[in-house]
Design a protein around this motif. Sequence first.
Motif, PDB file in Angstrom:
ATOM      1  N   GLY A  71      44.325 126.366  59.840  1.00 27.74           N
ATOM      2  CA  GLY A  71      43.706 125.054  59.841  1.00 27.74           C
ATOM      3  C   GLY A  71      43.814 124.408  61.228  1.00 27.74           C
ATOM      4  N   LEU A  72      44.983 124.670  61.854  1.00 23.94           N
ATOM      5  CA  LEU A  72      45.158 124.108  63.197  1.00 23.94           C
ATOM      6  C   LEU A  72      44.184 124.737  64.192  1.00 23.94           C
ATOM      7  CD1 LEU A  72      46.779 122.181  64.949  1.00 23.94           C
ATOM      8  CD2 LEU A  72      48.451 123.993  65.325  1.00 23.94           C
ATOM      9  N   LEU A  73      43.977 126.081  64.023  1.00 19.43           N
ATOM     10  CA  LEU A  73      43.012 126.740  64.933  1.00 19.43           C
ATOM     11  C   LEU A  73      41.621 126.170  64.735  1.00 19.43           C
ATOM     12  CD1 LEU A  73      44.215 130.464  64.743  1.00 19.43           C
ATOM     13  CD2 LEU A  73      44.420 128.878  66.662  1.00 19.43           C
ATOM     14  N   ASP A  74      41.298 125.957  63.418  1.00 20.55           N
ATOM     15  CA  ASP A  74      39.976 125.358  63.172  1.00 20.55           C
ATOM     16  C   ASP A  74      39.907 123.960  63.802  1.00 20.55           C
ATOM     17  OD1 ASP A  74      39.235 127.608  61.816  1.00 20.55           O
ATOM     18  OD2 ASP A  74      39.769 126.791  59.827  1.00 20.55           O
ATOM     19  N   PHE A  75      41.057 123.251  63.659  1.00 19.54           N
ATOM     20  CA  PHE A  75      41.085 121.910  64.253  1.00 19.54           C
ATOM     21  C   PHE A  75      40.983 121.973  65.773  1.00 19.54           C
ATOM     22  CE2 PHE A  75      43.626 118.493  66.113  1.00 19.54           C
ATOM     23  CZ  PHE A  75      42.885 117.393  65.689  1.00 19.54           C
ATOM     24  N   VAL A  76      41.736 122.968  66.326  1.00 16.40           N
ATOM     25  CA  VAL A  76      41.688 123.116  67.777  1.00 16.40           C
ATOM     26  C   VAL A  76      40.292 123.479  68.232  1.00 16.40           C
ATOM     27  CG1 VAL A  76      42.503 124.527  69.688  1.00 16.40           C
ATOM     28  CG2 VAL A  76      44.132 123.637  68.014  1.00 16.40           C
ATOM     29  N   ALA A  77      39.652 124.407  67.443  1.00 17.89           N
ATOM     30  CA  ALA A  77      38.280 124.797  67.809  1.00 17.89           C
ATOM     31  C   ALA A  77      37.365 123.576  67.773  1.00 17.89           C
ATOM     32  CB  ALA A  77      37.775 125.884  66.882  1.00 17.89           C
ATOM     33  N   ALA A  78      37.589 122.747  66.715  1.00 19.30           N
ATOM     34  CA  ALA A  78      36.759 121.543  66.623  1.00 19.30           C
ATOM     35  C   ALA A  78      37.058 120.596  67.772  1.00 19.30           C
ATOM     36  CB  ALA A  78      36.991 120.868  65.268  1.00 19.30           C
ATOM     37  N   GLU A  79      38.392 120.508  68.062  1.00 19.33           N
ATOM     38  CA  GLU A  79      38.752 119.636  69.176  1.00 19.33           C
ATOM     39  C   GLU A  79      38.215 120.166  70.491  1.00 19.33           C
ATOM     40  OE1 GLU A  79      40.231 116.671  69.383  1.00 19.33           O
ATOM     41  OE2 GLU A  79      40.139 116.579  67.183  1.00 19.33           O
ATOM     42  N   VAL A  80      38.250 121.518  70.648  1.00 22.09           N
ATOM     43  CA  VAL A  80      37.699 122.093  71.880  1.00 22.09           C
ATOM     44  C   VAL A  80      36.224 121.783  71.992  1.00 22.09           C
ATOM     45  CG1 VAL A  80      37.153 124.254  73.036  1.00 22.09           C
ATOM     46  CG2 VAL A  80      39.444 123.880  72.118  1.00 22.09           C
ATOM     47  N   GLU A  81      35.541 121.924  70.816  1.00 13.76           N
ATOM     48  CA  GLU A  81      34.105 121.617  70.840  1.00 13.76           C
ATOM     49  C   GLU A  81      33.872 120.149  71.178  1.00 13.76           C
ATOM     50  OE1 GLU A  81      30.187 122.445  70.859  1.00 13.76           O
ATOM     51  OE2 GLU A  81      31.833 123.909  70.656  1.00 13.76           O
ATOM     52  N   ARG A  82      34.781 119.324  70.534  1.00 15.02           N
ATOM     53  CA  ARG A  82      34.648 117.901  70.839  1.00 15.02           C
ATOM     54  C   ARG A  82      34.941 117.628  72.303  1.00 15.02           C
ATOM     55  NH1 ARG A  82      37.888 113.677  71.152  1.00 15.02           N
ATOM     56  NH2 ARG A  82      39.726 114.944  70.606  1.00 15.02           N
ATOM     57  N   SER A  83      35.985 118.346  72.827  1.00 17.56           N
ATOM     58  CA  SER A  83      36.318 118.163  74.242  1.00 17.56           C
ATOM     59  C   SER A  83      35.180 118.625  75.138  1.00 17.56           C
ATOM     60  CB  SER A  83      37.605 118.913  74.576  1.00 17.56           C
ATOM     61  OG  SER A  83      38.679 118.390  73.829  1.00 17.56           O
ATOM     62  N   LYS A  84      34.555 119.744  74.720  1.00 19.72           N
ATOM     63  CA  LYS A  84      33.401 120.215  75.496  1.00 19.72           C
ATOM     64  C   LYS A  84      32.298 119.162  75.505  1.00 19.72           C
ATOM     65  CE  LYS A  84      34.011 125.202  74.884  1.00 19.72           C
ATOM     66  NZ  LYS A  84      33.419 126.435  74.303  1.00 19.72           N
ATOM     67  N   THR A  85      32.130 118.564  74.308  1.00 18.22           N
ATOM     68  CA  THR A  85      31.095 117.531  74.238  1.00 18.22           C
ATOM     69  C   THR A  85      31.451 116.358  75.164  1.00 18.22           C
ATOM     70  OG1 THR A  85      30.637 118.172  71.942  1.00 18.22           O
ATOM     71  CG2 THR A  85      29.870 116.001  72.672  1.00 18.22           C
ATOM     72  N   GLU A  86      32.782 115.984  75.073  1.00 23.51           N
ATOM     73  CA  GLU A  86      33.207 114.900  75.947  1.00 23.51           C
ATOM     74  C   GLU A  86      33.067 115.276  77.418  1.00 23.51           C
ATOM     75  OE1 GLU A  86      37.114 113.937  74.823  1.00 23.51           O
ATOM     76  OE2 GLU A  86      36.570 112.874  72.974  1.00 23.51           O
ATOM     77  N   LEU A  87      33.444 116.565  77.713  1.00 27.14           N
ATOM     78  CA  LEU A  87      33.317 117.003  79.109  1.00 27.14           C
ATOM     79  C   LEU A  87      31.860 117.020  79.552  1.00 27.14           C
ATOM     80  CD1 LEU A  87      35.957 119.901  79.230  1.00 27.14           C
ATOM     81  CD2 LEU A  87      36.082 117.664  80.357  1.00 27.14           C
ATOM     82  N   ARG A  88      30.997 117.440  78.587  1.00 27.24           N
ATOM     83  CA  ARG A  88      29.567 117.403  78.954  1.00 27.24           C
ATOM     84  C   ARG A  88      29.131 115.958  79.224  1.00 27.24           C
ATOM     85  NH1 ARG A  88      29.161 121.100  74.494  1.00 27.24           N
ATOM     86  NH2 ARG A  88      28.817 123.244  75.220  1.00 27.24           N
ATOM     87  N   ALA A  89      29.657 115.071  78.355  1.00 28.19           N
ATOM     88  CA  ALA A  89      29.313 113.659  78.573  1.00 28.19           C
ATOM     89  C   ALA A  89      29.852 113.170  79.917  1.00 28.19           C
ATOM     90  CB  ALA A  89      29.857 112.807  77.422  1.00 28.19           C
ATOM     91  N   GLU A  90      31.133 113.537  80.211  1.00 27.72           N
ATOM     92  CA  GLU A  90      31.703 113.150  81.495  1.00 27.72           C
ATOM     93  C   GLU A  90      30.938 113.764  82.655  1.00 27.72           C
ATOM     94  OE1 GLU A  90      35.785 114.150  81.484  1.00 27.72           O
ATOM     95  OE2 GLU A  90      36.372 112.571  80.065  1.00 27.72           O
ATOM     96  N   LEU A  91      30.482 115.055  82.413  1.00 27.57           N
ATOM     97  CA  LEU A  91      29.679 115.687  83.452  1.00 27.57           C
ATOM     98  C   LEU A  91      28.363 114.955  83.660  1.00 27.57           C
ATOM     99  CD1 LEU A  91      29.362 118.013  85.446  1.00 27.57           C
ATOM    100  CD2 LEU A  91      28.371 119.393  83.582  1.00 27.57           C
ATOM    101  N   ASP A  92      27.783 114.548  82.507  1.00 29.27           N
ATOM    102  CA  ASP A  92      26.532 113.758  82.646  1.00 29.27           C
ATOM    103  C   ASP A  92      26.796 112.453  83.405  1.00 29.27           C
ATOM    104  OD1 ASP A  92      25.182 115.717  81.292  1.00 29.27           O
ATOM    105  OD2 ASP A  92      25.375 114.738  79.328  1.00 29.27           O
TER     106      ASP A  92
END
Length: 291
Positions: A71-92
């Motif tokens: 469950g934590l890995l799934d959470f981490v994966a979700a968080e990574v995806e969320r972080s990627k989204t945030e990073l994409r937003a920060e990149l934008d």
Amino acid sequence: MARDASITQDQVSRAAEEIRETGGRPTARAIRERLGAGSMATVLKFLQAWQDAQVRPAETPVTLPQPLQRGLLDFVAAEVERSKTELRAELDVANQTNADLILESERQGLMIENLTASLERVHGEKAEMSGRLDQVVNERDAANHEAAAERQAAESARTELAKALLRLDAMPRLEKEIEELRGQLAAERAGRTEAEQEAAVAAARLEAAVDARKVADALLDEAKNHAQVNEAEAKNFAQAKEAEISALRKELKAAQSVASDLRERLAASAANRRRTRRVLPPTAAPKPPRE
């Protein structure tokens, strides 16, 4: 010459924390709009310093059950995806910030070009104004020289006019003096003529007296020679001749006095004529009186 920053690191840090506390994302544009001052480059520099100063909590290793790990890995994966989204937003946001920086740099470059062109135009106008100023100064100096020359000419003209007025005022007096001198000259000429006539008469008398004296001397010699004949008659004759000689001597002395007086009058007449020539103005020479 670099300008001092209108904002400080503390102002940017407080603005970033306030934006984060309200649930927003602290970006350079948001902080600049919040502060209402500073350039994008300065705000971005202070924002990066604030971001670097943020302390992330250290991760501690934990051991979790397998389901929880999954469950934590799934959470981490979700968080990574969320972080990627945030990073994409920060990149934008970073890309937008870079675009804003590029626009501001271009705007500042255009302003610099405009200021450079304005400075060159001002330098050109300054050079033109300096040339005009030099020309105006030269014209002013020339005008001052001309005015000085005109003032000098006017002063000379006023002086000559004053002299002419003085001569004009003196003309009646000079004319009167000229008339008086003409009368004196005519009287002196008449006196000279009379004196010349008297001198001629005196000279004739003198010559006659000389001749008479010669005759009297001859008669006296003759009387002395014939004294033995008639001494009394000779004495009377001698006395008569002596009386005649004395009279002739008196006439001679009178003629000499007349001649001396005539010379003095002629000298005075010559002096008056010279004085008359000095008094008479050059433009109004007197006409000689009619004889």
